[in-house]
Scaffold this motif. Structure first.
Motif, PDB file in Angstrom:
ATOM      1  N   ARG A 302       0.856  -1.194   0.000  1.00  0.00           N
ATOM      2  CA  ARG A 302       0.000   0.000   0.000  1.00  0.00           C
ATOM      3  C   ARG A 302       0.885   1.234   0.000  1.00  0.00           C
ATOM      4  NH1 ARG A 302      -5.132  -0.894   0.790  1.00  0.00           N
ATOM      5  NH2 ARG A 302      -5.549   1.275   1.288  1.00  0.00           N
ATOM      6  N   CYS A 303       0.419   2.244  -0.731  1.00  0.00           N
ATOM      7  CA  CYS A 303       1.246   3.446  -0.859  1.00  0.00           C
ATOM      8  C   CYS A 303       0.333   4.663  -0.847  1.00  0.00           C
ATOM      9  CB  CYS A 303       2.031   3.358  -2.171  1.00  0.00           C
ATOM     10  SG  CYS A 303       3.008   4.810  -2.547  1.00  0.00           S
ATOM     11  N   ARG A 304       0.749   5.712  -0.151  1.00  0.00           N
ATOM     12  CA  ARG A 304      -0.071   6.920  -0.086  1.00  0.00           C
ATOM     13  C   ARG A 304      -0.045   7.703  -1.400  1.00  0.00           C
ATOM     14  NH1 ARG A 304       2.002  10.767   2.631  1.00  0.00           N
ATOM     15  NH2 ARG A 304       3.452   9.932   4.143  1.00  0.00           N
ATOM     16  N   ASN A 305       1.059   7.590  -2.127  1.00  0.00           N
ATOM     17  CA  ASN A 305       1.198   8.406  -3.337  1.00  0.00           C
ATOM     18  C   ASN A 305       0.495   7.751  -4.523  1.00  0.00           C
ATOM     19  OD1 ASN A 305       3.766   8.737  -1.542  1.00  0.00           O
ATOM     20  ND2 ASN A 305       3.578  10.611  -2.723  1.00  0.00           N
ATOM     21  N   PRO A 306      -0.071   8.558  -5.405  1.00  0.00           N
ATOM     22  CA  PRO A 306      -0.768   7.958  -6.543  1.00  0.00           C
ATOM     23  C   PRO A 306       0.192   7.290  -7.523  1.00  0.00           C
ATOM     24  CG  PRO A 306      -0.760  10.365  -6.738  1.00  0.00           C
ATOM     25  CD  PRO A 306      -0.213  10.032  -5.375  1.00  0.00           C
ATOM     26  N   PHE A 307       1.407   7.843  -7.661  1.00  0.00           N
ATOM     27  CA  PHE A 307       2.351   7.305  -8.649  1.00  0.00           C
ATOM     28  C   PHE A 307       3.630   6.817  -7.981  1.00  0.00           C
ATOM     29  CE2 PHE A 307       0.092  10.776 -10.971  1.00  0.00           C
ATOM     30  CZ  PHE A 307      -0.627   9.957 -11.823  1.00  0.00           C
ATOM     31  N   LYS A 308       4.269   5.848  -8.650  1.00  0.00           N
ATOM     32  CA  LYS A 308       5.573   5.382  -8.169  1.00  0.00           C
ATOM     33  C   LYS A 308       6.709   6.087  -8.910  1.00  0.00           C
ATOM     34  CE  LYS A 308       4.349   2.213  -5.220  1.00  0.00           C
ATOM     35  NZ  LYS A 308       3.614   1.067  -5.749  1.00  0.00           N
ATOM     36  N   ALA A 309       6.498   6.380 -10.194  1.00  0.00           N
ATOM     37  CA  ALA A 309       7.594   6.973 -10.956  1.00  0.00           C
ATOM     38  C   ALA A 309       7.110   7.560 -12.283  1.00  0.00           C
ATOM     39  CB  ALA A 309       8.671   5.927 -11.232  1.00  0.00           C
ATOM     40  N   ILE A 310       7.975   8.381 -12.855  1.00  0.00           N
ATOM     41  CA  ILE A 310       7.735   8.948 -14.195  1.00  0.00           C
ATOM     42  C   ILE A 310       8.809   8.386 -15.130  1.00  0.00           C
ATOM     43  CG2 ILE A 310       7.525  11.071 -15.542  1.00  0.00           C
ATOM     44  CD1 ILE A 310       7.469  12.628 -12.882  1.00  0.00           C
ATOM     45  N   ALA A 311       8.382   7.769 -16.201  1.00  0.00           N
ATOM     46  CA  ALA A 311       9.352   7.298 -17.201  1.00  0.00           C
ATOM     47  C   ALA A 311       9.247   8.164 -18.442  1.00  0.00           C
ATOM     48  CB  ALA A 311       9.082   5.842 -17.559  1.00  0.00           C
ATOM     49  N   VAL A 312      10.353   8.290 -19.155  1.00  0.00           N
ATOM     50  CA  VAL A 312      10.355   9.086 -20.384  1.00  0.00           C
ATOM     51  C   VAL A 312      11.025   8.291 -21.487  1.00  0.00           C
ATOM     52  CG1 VAL A 312      11.211  11.173 -21.494  1.00  0.00           C
ATOM     53  CG2 VAL A 312      10.504  11.254 -19.108  1.00  0.00           C
ATOM     54  N   LYS A 313      10.380   8.264 -22.625  1.00  0.00           N
ATOM     55  CA  LYS A 313      10.994   7.616 -23.780  1.00  0.00           C
ATOM     56  C   LYS A 313      11.157   8.669 -24.872  1.00  0.00           C
ATOM     57  CE  LYS A 313      10.426   3.602 -26.713  1.00  0.00           C
ATOM     58  NZ  LYS A 313       9.750   2.328 -26.854  1.00  0.00           N
ATOM     59  N   LYS A 314      12.404   9.006 -25.166  1.00  0.00           N
ATOM     60  CA  LYS A 314      12.652  10.024 -26.196  1.00  0.00           C
ATOM     61  C   LYS A 314      12.810   9.369 -27.569  1.00  0.00           C
ATOM     62  CE  LYS A 314      14.947  13.361 -23.230  1.00  0.00           C
ATOM     63  NZ  LYS A 314      16.224  14.003 -23.006  1.00  0.00           N
ATOM     64  N   ARG A 315      13.095  10.207 -28.570  1.00  0.00           N
ATOM     65  CA  ARG A 315      13.281   9.742 -29.950  1.00  0.00           C
ATOM     66  C   ARG A 315      12.095   8.912 -30.440  1.00  0.00           C
ATOM     67  NH1 ARG A 315      18.162  10.346 -27.925  1.00  0.00           N
ATOM     68  NH2 ARG A 315      18.066   8.433 -26.710  1.00  0.00           N
ATOM     69  N   ALA A 387       8.379  12.837 -27.525  1.00  0.00           N
ATOM     70  CA  ALA A 387       8.738  11.988 -26.377  1.00  0.00           C
ATOM     71  C   ALA A 387       7.471  11.473 -25.711  1.00  0.00           C
ATOM     72  CB  ALA A 387       9.573  12.777 -25.383  1.00  0.00           C
ATOM     73  N   ILE A 388       7.564  10.262 -25.190  1.00  0.00           N
ATOM     74  CA  ILE A 388       6.452   9.698 -24.418  1.00  0.00           C
ATOM     75  C   ILE A 388       6.769   9.905 -22.935  1.00  0.00           C
ATOM     76  CG2 ILE A 388       5.227   7.574 -23.800  1.00  0.00           C
ATOM     77  CD1 ILE A 388       6.043   6.422 -26.516  1.00  0.00           C
ATOM     78  N   VAL A 389       5.808  10.449 -22.215  1.00  0.00           N
ATOM     79  CA  VAL A 389       5.952  10.570 -20.762  1.00  0.00           C
ATOM     80  C   VAL A 389       4.929   9.636 -20.145  1.00  0.00           C
ATOM     81  CG1 VAL A 389       5.794  12.115 -18.768  1.00  0.00           C
ATOM     82  CG2 VAL A 389       6.670  12.968 -20.962  1.00  0.00           C
ATOM     83  N   CYS A 390       5.354   8.863 -19.168  1.00  0.00           N
ATOM     84  CA  CYS A 390       4.465   7.848 -18.616  1.00  0.00           C
ATOM     85  C   CYS A 390       4.534   7.881 -17.088  1.00  0.00           C
ATOM     86  CB  CYS A 390       4.936   6.496 -19.160  1.00  0.00           C
ATOM     87  SG  CYS A 390       4.002   5.130 -18.531  1.00  0.00           S
ATOM     88  N   LEU A 391       3.387   8.117 -16.474  1.00  0.00           N
ATOM     89  CA  LEU A 391       3.302   8.094 -15.009  1.00  0.00           C
ATOM     90  C   LEU A 391       2.748   6.736 -14.606  1.00  0.00           C
ATOM     91  CD1 LEU A 391       1.789  11.601 -14.921  1.00  0.00           C
ATOM     92  CD2 LEU A 391       3.619  10.991 -13.354  1.00  0.00           C
ATOM     93  N   VAL A 392       3.442   6.063 -13.696  1.00  0.00           N
ATOM     94  CA  VAL A 392       3.052   4.690 -13.357  1.00  0.00           C
ATOM     95  C   VAL A 392       2.750   4.546 -11.870  1.00  0.00           C
ATOM     96  CG1 VAL A 392       3.859   2.299 -13.259  1.00  0.00           C
ATOM     97  CG2 VAL A 392       4.386   3.704 -15.237  1.00  0.00           C
TER      98      VAL A 392
END
Ligand code: ADP
Ligand code: ASP
Ligand code: MG
Length: 457
Positions: A302-315, A387-392
C-alpha cells in the motif's frame, strides 16, 4: 542459488571489476551465478565497427577494433598483474584475431547482415566475461567461465532473438548447476545466445538484464540482483531530474511498465521470467553496495502516493493515418496494423477517432518505407522529435480526479496524444522532445515532494 548481474558501468574498468568481485565475494554462501554485460559503451563501438566494415571501410573498422583491444588489454593487465596476464594474454589475442578476420570478411563483401551483426556484437560480452572470470580467480574466487552461447538457446530472429526456454533450461541445468555443486562461481556473458544450430545471436539491446532473468528462472534462483550505477529504480531518471528519489519497493507490473516506457535501468522483458516463478528481483548500486536498492515483488505494498515513478521515452515519431470520412470501416484498423506488423514496427501509444489513427514508433524504425506502404491505405503524416511521458502507479486505478490533477499542471504544454486505461496503472502522453526536462521537473515536484516513507527512501 542467486543470480548477480553486473551492467556495463559496473564492469567498465579494473576498479569497477574489483568492486564487483568484492560484492560477489560477500555472497559466496548463497551460490551466485554471475552474468556480465560488455564493458560500458563496448556494444555501441562494436556495432560502429561492424557498420564501418559493412560500408567497405576496412581501415576504420580495424582502427576502432585496435582501440577496443587496447582497452581490454589494459583492464586485464591492471587486474591480473604481469605474470598472470602473460598467461591470459593468448585467450584475448585469439578473440581479437577472430574479430579482425570477421571485420575483414564483412568489409570484403561490403554487406552487413543481422546475423553477422550479432556475431560482432557478441564479442563485448565474450570479452568481458573472460576478463571478469580471470579477475575473480586472481582475487581468490574459484570461478569458471561459461560460454552463454552453449546455454541460452534462441530462435533465429537475429539482433532481437527470443529464448527457447525448454532447451535453455535443460542446458543451464546440465552446464551451470554442476559448477555450483562443485562450489565454483559460474560467470556468463549476458545479451548473447545461439540458435539450435549453434549460430550466435543477441537478444536485444540492454538484454543482459533479460539474460539474468532467464538464468534465474531456469535454475530456480532465490533472488536475482541487477547491479547498476544508480541506487535502484528511482522516481524518475536521475540524469533528468536531480530530485529523483529511490523507490524501496515496487510491483512487477509497475516495474515492467516503467521499463517499457524508457526507464532503462531494467530491461522490459526482465521481470517476466521472474514473475512467473515468483523470484524476487533487486536493483542495486555497485558503487554503493550497502544501499538497499529497489525490491521488485509480485504485489505492490500500500502506498499513499498515486504514482511510483515517471518514465520518459525520447526519440519517438508520431504517425497519423487519416482515412476519408466513412472509410474508417470494417477492416481499416486491421489493414493498418498488418502494415506495421509486416514492417516489424513496434507501436507504443495508439489513439483513434472516427477518421484517423495516431500511433507512436521509435524514431529508429525505418519510417519512410512504412509510411509509403501505409499511404496505399490512407493519408499519412509523420513527425519526429517527440517523447512519451508515462506516469506509473497501481493507485491510479482508484484515485478519482488524478488525470485532471496531472494535466492542470501542464496547461501550457502542447500535449499531442493521451492514453490511459490500457493497463490501468499508467497514464501516458506524448509531447515535444524539447519540453521533457520542464514537464518532468513540474510533475516530479507536484507528485513526488511528499513521499510515503514505507515505499520511498
Ligand atoms: P546498466 O549498464 O547497469 O545495465 P543502464 O544504463 O542500462 O545500466 O541503466 C541504468 C541507467 O538507467 C541509470 O544510469 C539511469 O540514467 C537510467 N534510468 C532511467 N530511468 C531510471 C529510473 N527511473 N531509475 C533509475 N535509473 C533510471
Ligand atoms: N551490452 C548490451 C548492450 O549494450 C547488453 C546490455 O548491456 O544489457 O545493449
Ligand atoms: Mg541496462
Amino acid at each position: 542459488m542467486i543470480v548477480m548481474k553486473f551492467g556495463g558501468t559496473s564492469v567498465q574498468d579494473a576498479k569497477a571489476i574489483e568492486r564487483a568481485a568484492a560484492i560477489v565475494q560477500e555472497r559466496l554462501p548463497q551460490k551466485p551465478v554471475v552474468v556480465v554485460s560488455a564493458m560500458a559503451k563496448v556494444t555501441d563501438q562494436l556495432l560502429a565497427m561492424a557498420r564501418a566494415a559493412g560500408n567497405c571501410d576496412r581501415k576504420n573498422a580495424l582502427k576502432l577494433c585496435r582501440a577496443l583491444q587496447e582497452r581490454h588489454y589494459d583492464t586485464a593487465g591492471e587486474l591480473l598483474g604481469t605474470a598472470l596476464f602473460t598467461r591470459f594474454h593468448g585467450d584475448l589475442a585469439t578473440d581479437f584475431e577472430t574479430l579482425d578476420d570477421l571485420l575483414r570478411g564483412i568489409a570484403a563483401v561490403g554487406e552487413l547482415t543481422p546475423r553477422t551483426t550479432d556475431y560482432v556484437a557478441a564479442f563485448g560480452e565474450l570479452l568481458s566475461s573472460r576478463i571478469v572470470t580471470a579477475a575473480f580467480s586472481a582475487l581468490g574466487m574459484d570461478s569458471s567461465l561459461v560460454d552463454s552461447r552453449e546455454c541460452i538457446v534462441t530462435d533465429t530472429a537475429h539482433t532481437r532473438a527470443a529464448p527457447l526456454f525448454e532447451e535453455t533450461n535443460e542446458r543451464l541445468r546440465s552446464k551451470v548447476s554442476p559448477l555450483l555443486t562443485a562450489g565454483k562461481v559460474p560467470v556468463m556473458g549476458g545479451f548473447i545466445g545461439s540458435t539450435k544450430a549453434g549460430i550466435t545471436t543477441t537478444i536485444g539491446r540492454g538484454g543482459s538484464d533479460y539474460s539474468a532473468a532467464i538464468v534465474g528462472a531456469g535454475l530456480d534462483a532465490e533472488r536475482i540482483e541487477i547491479w547498476t550505477d544508480v541506487d535502484g529504480m528511482m522516481t524518475t531518471d536521475p540524469n533528468l531530474c536531480r530530485d529523483a528519489r529511490r523507490i524501496k519497493i515496487i510491483s512487477f507490473d509497475e516495474a515492467a511498465e516503467l521499463a517499457y516506457f524508457g526507464a532503462k535501468v531494467l530491461h522490459p522483458a526482465t521481470v517476466l521470467p521472474a514473475v512467473q516463478k515468483n523470484i524476487p528481483v533487486y536493483v542495486l548500486n555497485s558503487r554503493n553496495p550497502t544501499c538497499e536498492g529497489t525490491q521488485i515483488t509480485a504485489r505492490a505494498p500500500r502506498c499513499r502516493n498515486p504514482f511510483k515513478a515517471i518514465a520518459v521515452k525520447k526519440r519517438v515519431t508520431i504517425v497519423d493515418v487519416a482515412a476519408a470520412r466513412m472509410q474508417l470501416a470494417h477492416g481499416f484498423l486491421r489493414a493498418i496494423f498488418e502494415t506495421f506488423d509486416r514492417h516489424k514496427a513496434a507501436v507504443d501509444v495508439v489513439t483513434t477517432s472516427e477518421v484517423s489513427v495516431s500511433l507512436t514508433l521509435d524514431s529508429t524504425e525505418s519510417i519512410p518505407a512504412l509510411a509509403a506502404d501505409l499511404s496505399k491505405l490512407a493519408d499519412v503524416k509523420y513527425e519526429g522529435r517527440k517523447a512519451i511521458v508515462c506516469l506509473v502507479g497501481e493507485n491510479l486505478r482508484d484515485t478519482p480526479g488524478i488525470v485532471g490533477c496531472v494535466f492542470s499542471e501542464l496547461n501550457d504544454v502542447n500535449i499531442r496524444m493521451i492514453s490511459q486505461g490500457a493497463s490501468e496503472i499508467n497514464l501516458t502522453f506524448v509531447i515535444e522532445e524539447d519540453a521533457v526536462p520542464e514537464v518532468v521537473r513540474r510533475l516530479h515536484k507536484k507528485f513526488f515532494s511528499d513521499l510515503d516513507p514505507e515505499v520511498f527512501a
